[in-house]
Design an enzyme around this catalytic site. Structure first.
Site, mmCIF file in Angstrom:
data_model
loop_
_atom_site.group_PDB
_atom_site.id
_atom_site.type_symbol
_atom_site.label_atom_id
_atom_site.label_comp_id
_atom_site.label_asym_id
_atom_site.label_seq_id
_atom_site.Cartn_x
_atom_site.Cartn_y
_atom_site.Cartn_z
ATOM 1 N N PHE A 113 -24.179 0.726 8.977
ATOM 2 C CA PHE A 113 -23.338 0.095 9.773
ATOM 3 C C PHE A 113 -23.480 0.376 11.266
ATOM 4 O O PHE A 113 -22.806 1.669 11.493
ATOM 5 C CB PHE A 113 -22.042 -0.747 9.603
ATOM 6 C CG PHE A 113 -21.442 -1.748 10.164
ATOM 7 C CD1 PHE A 113 -21.940 -3.125 9.586
ATOM 8 C CD2 PHE A 113 -20.539 -1.654 11.028
ATOM 9 C CE1 PHE A 113 -21.237 -4.121 10.364
ATOM 10 C CE2 PHE A 113 -19.871 -2.605 11.601
ATOM 11 C CZ PHE A 113 -20.254 -4.103 11.401
ATOM 12 N N ASP A 184 -18.798 5.184 3.613
ATOM 13 C CA ASP A 184 -17.898 3.928 4.241
ATOM 14 C C ASP A 184 -17.973 3.059 3.120
ATOM 15 O O ASP A 184 -18.965 2.579 2.785
ATOM 16 C CB ASP A 184 -18.552 3.622 5.543
ATOM 17 C CG ASP A 184 -17.982 2.463 6.122
ATOM 18 O OD1 ASP A 184 -17.418 1.669 5.398
ATOM 19 O OD2 ASP A 184 -17.799 2.102 7.355
ATOM 20 N N TYR A 209 -9.777 -5.748 5.638
ATOM 21 C CA TYR A 209 -9.726 -7.114 5.787
ATOM 22 C C TYR A 209 -10.962 -7.904 4.986
ATOM 23 O O TYR A 209 -11.184 -9.181 4.726
ATOM 24 C CB TYR A 209 -9.878 -7.635 7.078
ATOM 25 C CG TYR A 209 -10.917 -7.063 7.978
ATOM 26 C CD1 TYR A 209 -12.300 -7.667 7.705
ATOM 27 C CD2 TYR A 209 -10.834 -6.081 8.957
ATOM 28 C CE1 TYR A 209 -13.077 -6.763 8.723
ATOM 29 C CE2 TYR A 209 -11.658 -5.257 9.454
ATOM 30 C CZ TYR A 209 -12.988 -5.754 9.549
ATOM 31 O OH TYR A 209 -14.101 -5.036 10.038
ATOM 32 N N LYS A 210 -11.874 -7.195 4.332
ATOM 33 C CA LYS A 210 -12.933 -7.703 3.416
ATOM 34 C C LYS A 210 -12.480 -7.902 1.993
ATOM 35 O O LYS A 210 -11.719 -8.893 1.984
ATOM 36 C CB LYS A 210 -14.273 -6.745 3.645
ATOM 37 C CG LYS A 210 -14.621 -6.864 5.177
ATOM 38 C CD LYS A 210 -15.960 -5.738 5.146
ATOM 39 C CE LYS A 210 -16.207 -5.729 6.743
ATOM 40 N NZ LYS A 210 -17.115 -4.587 7.105
ATOM 41 N N ARG A 356 -26.212 -14.419 4.677
ATOM 42 C CA ARG A 356 -25.638 -13.439 3.423
ATOM 43 C C ARG A 356 -24.658 -14.362 2.697
ATOM 44 O O ARG A 356 -23.796 -15.227 3.211
ATOM 45 C CB ARG A 356 -25.052 -12.257 4.364
ATOM 46 C CG ARG A 356 -24.628 -11.401 3.845
ATOM 47 C CD ARG A 356 -24.186 -10.206 4.810
ATOM 48 N NE ARG A 356 -22.799 -10.622 5.523
ATOM 49 C CZ ARG A 356 -22.129 -9.569 5.943
ATOM 50 N NH1 ARG A 356 -22.436 -8.515 6.128
ATOM 51 N NH2 ARG A 356 -21.179 -10.062 6.613
HETATM 52 C C1 LIG Z 1 -16.867 -4.099 8.600
HETATM 53 C C2 LIG Z 1 -17.697 -2.799 8.610
HETATM 54 C C3 LIG Z 1 -16.884 -1.987 9.707
HETATM 55 C C4 LIG Z 1 -15.919 -2.713 10.431
HETATM 56 O O1 LIG Z 1 -15.282 -1.686 11.223
HETATM 57 P P1 LIG Z 1 -13.934 -2.060 12.327
HETATM 58 O O2 LIG Z 1 -13.447 -1.004 12.859
HETATM 59 O O3 LIG Z 1 -12.902 -2.788 11.275
HETATM 60 O O4 LIG Z 1 -14.617 -3.181 13.299
HETATM 61 C C5 LIG Z 1 -17.310 -0.709 9.589
HETATM 62 N N1 LIG Z 1 -18.312 0.071 8.659
HETATM 63 C C6 LIG Z 1 -18.738 -1.079 7.892
HETATM 64 C C7 LIG Z 1 -19.842 -0.560 6.999
HETATM 65 C C8 LIG Z 1 -18.626 -2.279 7.789
HETATM 66 O O5 LIG Z 1 -19.212 -3.087 7.216
#
Ligand SMILES: *Cc1c(COP(=O)(O)O)cnc(C)c1O
Length: 397
Positions: A113, A184, A209-210, A356
């Site tokens: 990401f 992660d 939040y996911k 998705r």
């Molecule tokens: C959603 C996501 C993030 C989000 O990071 P934030 O700091 O909450 O914006 C980070 N890493 C991955 C792999 C994600 O899918």
């Protein structure tokens, strides 16, 4: 086959919506509204500053962290809920690099990401010359681990395709080469069982939040293996990570354990929401949840491939190599997704051409999946997406 999961009753889902985006923003658990009202009106409203002690607000990062720990195979005292995932990557990646001072390479893959990569790039700029972020293709990651690598920075589930890395094998390969791992778990925690301790993972971060349903911008989490806790050194040495924050000493001295990774004052309202949201996992068997997710995703793939031949599956077909999401490639994917949303099926779009769909068995069943596939068939078959209103890109996709 069509039994309703009892957990659906725990969520506040709009009637006419089929929500296949819990991998991006989880649905509101009913208990969160009540808890927030209580925290605001009774705790903050009545206790004011004494709430830090009376309601143990000060301990929330650890307590909520322990609750998350149970979902990711991490023992008590190894996880805290804090900051955002991006900030946690910074803190934990720095701490990991500090444990391997003679090595200067962070290894990651092109499926990671972007925020993880951007933070790693920022850290490379911040450090003395010689540090490097090395990127390889996801399928080459395992074989690119050698004795130059300090840390393998890896997102378990690819946010676009849903492809899943093997935590046990990658961690073992890293350790064989003397490297550390930072996982992660943004698209893992709450979606399927994760075994951080059993896999001997060194560090991890993830999102609140996911799949954890903590609400927009919910606090994230981080994990530090017990093996490393007495030796880590974080650059964001804030007062809440001090061994005695209220001694107000001039010099920093780290708190014991994972608590030294805390930085500033915890966001009590946001943590209360996340804490209440995690209650929907009480008594849930994560292996069972995962099996149900596989059933739902396989059904969706089968239905969509039969109904929409123009869509190309980009997720691994083998569920063992996939997270709890399924993605398809399609021209005009953005407009297709907008048309789907207008038809009551919410997924999301990832540039350049991926639509998705996330599967969250706590509040989805087979009936939802069949309905969603039928709406998608109409959107494609009747070209409902080919409408000017659906081309206009919003800020957030
Ligand atoms: C959603 C996501 C993030 C989000 O990071 P934030 O700091 O909450 O914006 C980070 N890493 C991955 C792999 C994600 O899918």
């Amino acid at each position: 086959m069509n039994e309703k999961l009892p957990r659906k009753e725990l969520f506040s889902l709009p009637e006419s919506v089929i929500y296949l985006d819990g991998n991006s923003l989880g649905v509101l658990p009913k208990g969160v509204s009540q808890r927030l009202k209580d925290t605001v009106e009774n705790e903050w409203g009545r206790s004011l500053i004494t709430g830090w002690n009376e309601h143990s607000w000060i301990d929330m990062p650890e307590c909520v962290g322990d609750k998350i720990g149970r979902l990711v195979g991490a023992p008590s005292g190894t996880v805290i809920a804090s900051d955002s995932t991006s900030i946690n990557v910074f803190k934990v990646l720095s701490a990991a690099l500090n444990l391997r001072p003679e090595r200067k390479v962070i290894l990651s893959d092109t499926g990671n990401f972007p925020t993880d990569l951007y933070v790693a790039q920022g850290l490379v700029r911040l450090r003395e010359a010689g540090y490097e972020l090395r990127l390889v293709k996801p399928e080459d990651l395992l074989h690119s681990i050698d004795e130059s690598i300090a840390v393998v920075l890896v997102t378990e589930v690819d946010y676009r395709t849903g492809r899943r890395h093997n935590m046990k094998d990658l961690t073992a390969a890293a350790h064989n080469a003397g490297a550390l791992t930072l996982w992660d778990l943004a698209h893992s925690a709450g979606a399927f069982p994760v075994y951080l301790e059993e896999c001997q993972a060194d560090f991890a971060v993830g999102c609140g939040y996911k799949y954890l349903n903590g609400g927009p911008g919910a606090p994230a989490f981080l994990y530090v293996s017990q093996r490393h806790q007495s030796r880590i050194d974080t650059p964001l040495s804030g007062w809440m990570g001090h061994e005695a924050p209220f001694a107000f000493q001039l010099d920093y001295a780290p708190a014991a354990g994972v608590n030294q990774m805390r930085v500033g004052t915890p966001p009590v309202l946001a943590l209360s929401a996340l804490d209440a949201a995690l209650d929907v996992f009480d008594g849930v068997c994560l292996e069972g949840l995962w099996q149900k997710s596989v059933v739902l995703s396989e059904l969706f793939i089968e239905e969509v491939e039969a109904r929409c031949p123009e869509l190309e599956l980009v997720s691994p077909r083998d569920s063992k190599c996939r997270g709890s999401q399924v993605s398809f490639k399609v021209a005009e994917g953005y407009a297709v997704m907008q048309a789907l949303i207008a038809g009551g099926v919410i997924g999301d779009f990832r540039a350049p051409d991926i639509i998705r769909f996330g599967f969250t068995p706590l509040y989805l069943d087979e009936e939802d999946i069949l309905k969603a596939a039928k709406v998608l068939q109409r959107v494609m078959g009747e070209r409902l997406w080919d409408n000017e209103a659906f081309y206009k890109k919003a800020k957030v996709t």
